[in-house]
Design a protein around this motif. Structure first.
Motif, PDB file in Angstrom:
ATOM      1  N   LEU A 178      -3.311   2.977   3.741  1.00 48.81           N
ATOM      2  CA  LEU A 178      -2.464   3.101   2.647  1.00 48.81           C
ATOM      3  C   LEU A 178      -1.488   4.561   3.159  1.00 48.81           C
ATOM      4  O   LEU A 178      -1.778   5.212   3.990  1.00 48.81           O
ATOM      5  CB  LEU A 178      -3.166   3.569   1.408  1.00 48.81           C
ATOM      6  CG  LEU A 178      -4.081   2.571   0.878  1.00 48.81           C
ATOM      7  CD1 LEU A 178      -4.887   3.235  -0.447  1.00 48.81           C
ATOM      8  CD2 LEU A 178      -3.437   1.161   0.660  1.00 48.81           C
ATOM      9  N   SER A 238      -1.730  -0.220  -8.789  1.00 48.22           N
ATOM     10  CA  SER A 238      -3.262  -0.623  -8.686  1.00 48.22           C
ATOM     11  C   SER A 238      -4.056   0.296  -9.321  1.00 48.22           C
ATOM     12  O   SER A 238      -5.018  -0.179 -10.166  1.00 48.22           O
ATOM     13  CB  SER A 238      -3.595  -0.502  -7.090  1.00 48.22           C
ATOM     14  OG  SER A 238      -2.654  -1.500  -6.476  1.00 48.22           O
ATOM     15  N   GLN A 239      -3.939   1.691  -9.342  1.00 46.69           N
ATOM     16  CA  GLN A 239      -4.774   2.608  -9.909  1.00 46.69           C
ATOM     17  C   GLN A 239      -4.620   2.522 -11.598  1.00 46.69           C
ATOM     18  O   GLN A 239      -5.879   2.478 -12.414  1.00 46.69           O
ATOM     19  CB  GLN A 239      -4.713   3.985  -9.556  1.00 46.69           C
ATOM     20  CG  GLN A 239      -5.557   4.933  -9.947  1.00 46.69           C
ATOM     21  CD  GLN A 239      -5.331   6.429  -9.546  1.00 46.69           C
ATOM     22  OE1 GLN A 239      -4.319   6.971 -10.280  1.00 46.69           O
ATOM     23  NE2 GLN A 239      -6.332   7.035  -8.703  1.00 46.69           N
ATOM     24  N   CYS A 259       0.132   1.891  -4.779  1.00 45.02           N
ATOM     25  CA  CYS A 259      -0.873   2.572  -5.319  1.00 45.02           C
ATOM     26  C   CYS A 259      -0.830   3.023  -6.731  1.00 45.02           C
ATOM     27  O   CYS A 259      -1.843   3.008  -7.245  1.00 45.02           O
ATOM     28  CB  CYS A 259      -1.063   3.955  -4.165  1.00 45.02           C
ATOM     29  SG  CYS A 259      -1.491   3.565  -2.762  1.00 45.02           S
ATOM     30  N   GLY A 287       0.671  -1.048  -0.063  1.00 43.81           N
ATOM     31  CA  GLY A 287       0.032  -0.169  -0.036  1.00 43.81           C
ATOM     32  C   GLY A 287       0.706   1.285   0.058  1.00 43.81           C
ATOM     33  O   GLY A 287       0.456   2.307   0.252  1.00 43.81           O
ATOM     34  N   VAL A 307      -9.632  -2.227  -1.948  1.00 39.36           N
ATOM     35  CA  VAL A 307      -8.648  -1.993  -1.101  1.00 39.36           C
ATOM     36  C   VAL A 307      -8.742  -2.791   0.029  1.00 39.36           C
ATOM     37  O   VAL A 307      -9.879  -2.602   0.628  1.00 39.36           O
ATOM     38  CB  VAL A 307      -8.252  -0.443  -0.722  1.00 39.36           C
ATOM     39  CG1 VAL A 307      -7.379  -0.476   0.061  1.00 39.36           C
ATOM     40  CG2 VAL A 307      -8.214   0.120  -2.289  1.00 39.36           C
ATOM     41  N   GLN A 357      -8.500   5.527  -4.956  1.00 39.88           N
ATOM     42  CA  GLN A 357      -8.106   3.948  -5.479  1.00 39.88           C
ATOM     43  C   GLN A 357      -9.533   3.576  -5.597  1.00 39.88           C
ATOM     44  O   GLN A 357      -9.807   2.675  -6.643  1.00 39.88           O
ATOM     45  CB  GLN A 357      -7.466   3.473  -4.378  1.00 39.88           C
ATOM     46  CG  GLN A 357      -6.000   3.622  -4.076  1.00 39.88           C
ATOM     47  CD  GLN A 357      -5.108   3.615  -5.485  1.00 39.88           C
ATOM     48  OE1 GLN A 357      -5.186   4.530  -6.211  1.00 39.88           O
ATOM     49  NE2 GLN A 357      -4.332   2.366  -5.497  1.00 39.88           N
ATOM     50  N   GLN A 365      -6.023  -4.695  -3.919  1.00 39.54           N
ATOM     51  CA  GLN A 365      -4.810  -4.139  -3.286  1.00 39.54           C
ATOM     52  C   GLN A 365      -4.665  -4.609  -1.866  1.00 39.54           C
ATOM     53  O   GLN A 365      -5.714  -4.222  -1.114  1.00 39.54           O
ATOM     54  CB  GLN A 365      -4.797  -2.620  -3.673  1.00 39.54           C
ATOM     55  CG  GLN A 365      -3.490  -1.931  -2.942  1.00 39.54           C
ATOM     56  CD  GLN A 365      -3.368  -0.379  -3.248  1.00 39.54           C
ATOM     57  OE1 GLN A 365      -4.221   0.129  -3.700  1.00 39.54           O
ATOM     58  NE2 GLN A 365      -1.972   0.103  -2.967  1.00 39.54           N
ATOM     59  N   ILE A 410      -0.400   9.085  -8.475  1.00 38.44           N
ATOM     60  CA  ILE A 410      -1.852   8.532  -8.632  1.00 38.44           C
ATOM     61  C   ILE A 410      -2.496   9.811  -9.076  1.00 38.44           C
ATOM     62  O   ILE A 410      -1.921  11.007  -9.099  1.00 38.44           O
ATOM     63  CB  ILE A 410      -2.325   7.920  -7.106  1.00 38.44           C
ATOM     64  CG1 ILE A 410      -2.431   8.959  -6.161  1.00 38.44           C
ATOM     65  CG2 ILE A 410      -1.633   6.563  -6.915  1.00 38.44           C
ATOM     66  CD1 ILE A 410      -3.147   8.300  -4.736  1.00 38.44           C
ATOM     67  N   ALA A 432      -6.333   9.039  -0.783  1.00 32.67           N
ATOM     68  CA  ALA A 432      -5.697   8.427  -1.505  1.00 32.67           C
ATOM     69  C   ALA A 432      -6.421   7.039  -1.618  1.00 32.67           C
ATOM     70  O   ALA A 432      -6.862   6.353  -2.592  1.00 32.67           O
ATOM     71  CB  ALA A 432      -4.330   7.845  -1.098  1.00 32.67           C
TER      72      ALA A 432
END
Length: 373
Positions: A101, A82-83, A79, A74, A124, A117, A94, A245, A113
């Motif tokens: 995170l 994942s995004q 991050c 995380g 998450v 996400q 995630q 991100i 954040a």
């Protein structure tokens, strides 16, 4: 080929063509970088995994990205990946061991954040510990533990993004007795135990950023070339970084979490992006500029910016902190309208309003009352 430092002035290279070559030199710079840290998870080798270093080559050989992805980690890399893959159409889970995170950021930044996400389609799971991988009827699964209970998550690709470690072995450090402690130990000039052997980048630490590696490379190279005349200490006073991100998260200096841990007294000034004309026009009103200063002073202790192009906006504060410029100087600087950079000026304006000279303003009010008769 593969290089080994055989003595402080000699590097031996086992070349790809089978030959061995030796280079002699007055100085050596170790810049071997870092590698993704891979945890010792039972079953991991059976199910397979990729890292931020290897996934590009692995996925390039596929007709499409994996449909079900688990990203373990995380932090910033976890991050970002994942995004990105969720936006490319993968079903992404995630997993983070901690309860939130981006553990190094302030709580409200971590919450934003998390929202970003989830808004991108990432599922998450915080507070979950990965304990093993399994193959069940030909399906890959990651087994998690949370609150004493196990949970199984099926995946087509597992991305390991739990941190990076310095590359310290295989090129002669052990034989020369060069000290390591998670990274190569250096002095303020980036020299090792041997004054003609320097280290720079992730292998030297203390920061694992490309821009810091470039910064260190200058000091290591100049000190190696001209150290007999003059040496320069590597300067880490002002180190910025950005998590890429959407929206971006950019940091320099202290945040509230750091200040509390270090016992540093501070004030917080925040300017919300939803008040900024350019952000409104761009439909990019999510985020803020958050500045920490000593109580009653305009000295900048640290800045966190969340929003579109936050990494670019941060540069003004990095410059100000490096050269000792306070918020009053930023407030007195003309910023083009309408730009995102005006957020920096308006944040300084928020600080100024909170520190308005009340006594002087009362005197001015009485003066103008008298002037009006």
């Amino acid at each position: 080929g593969y290089a080994t430092i055989v003595d402080p002035w000699t590097v031996e290279i086992k070349r790809d063509d089978g030959e061995t070559q030796r280079l002699t030199t007055r100085s050596i710079v170790i810049a071997t970088g870092g590698r993704p840290f891979v945890p010792d998870l039972p079953g991991l080798e059976e199910t397979g995994y990729v890292t931020s270093d290897t996934l590009w080559e692995e996925f390039a050989q596929m007709d499409d990205i994996p449909k079900r992805m688990v990203v373990l980690g995380g932090g910033p890399i976890g991050c970002e990946l994942s995004q990105a893959f969720a936006r490319l159409g993968a079903k992404v889970v995630q997993v983070e061991r901690a309860d939130r995170l981006l553990a190094k950021e302030d709580d409200e930044v971590a919450e934003l954040a998390m929202s970003a996400q989830q808004g991108s389609g990432v599922h998450v799971l915080t507070g979950h510990d990965a304990i093993r991988c399994e193959m069940v009827d030909g399906e890959k699964r990651l087994i998690l533990e949370a609150g004493g209970e196990e949970k199984s998550v099926a995946f087509d690709a597992l991305v390991i993004a739990v941190g990076r470690s310095a590359r310290l072995t295989g090129f002669g450090l052990e034989e020369l007795g060069i000290e390591t402690d998670r990274t190569v130990v250096t002095d303020d000039y980036l020299a090792t135990l041997y004054p003609n052997i320097y280290a720079a980048g992730d292998v030297a630490g203390p920061y694992q950023f490309t821009h810091v590696a470039s910064h260190q490379a200058w000091f290591a190279s100049v000190n190696a070339l001209f150290g007999q005349f003059r040496k320069f200490k590597a300067d880490y006073r002002v180190i910025p970084w950005t998590t890429f991100i959407d929206p971006e998260i950019a940091r320099v200096g202290l945040n509230e979490q750091d200040a509390k841990e270090q016992g540093v007294a501070y004030e917080v000034t925040t300017y919300e992006m939803d008040d900024l004309d350019r952000a409104i026009a761009e439909s990019a009103t999510q985020g803020f500029v958050k500045v920490l200063t000593p109580p009653g002073k305009d000295k900048i202790l640290g800045v966190t910016i969340v929003g579109n192009n936050a990494g670019e906006l941060l540069a003004e504060y990095v410059l100000a902190m490096k050269y000792g410029l306070g918020l009053n100087k930023i407030l007195g600087t003309i910023h083009t309208y309408p730009t995102m950079a005006e957020a920096n000026k308006f944040a300084a304006g928020e600080w100024k309003r909170a520190h308005a000279p009340d006594g002087l303003l009362r005197w001015v009010e009485r003066y103008h009352d008298w002037m009006r008769g």
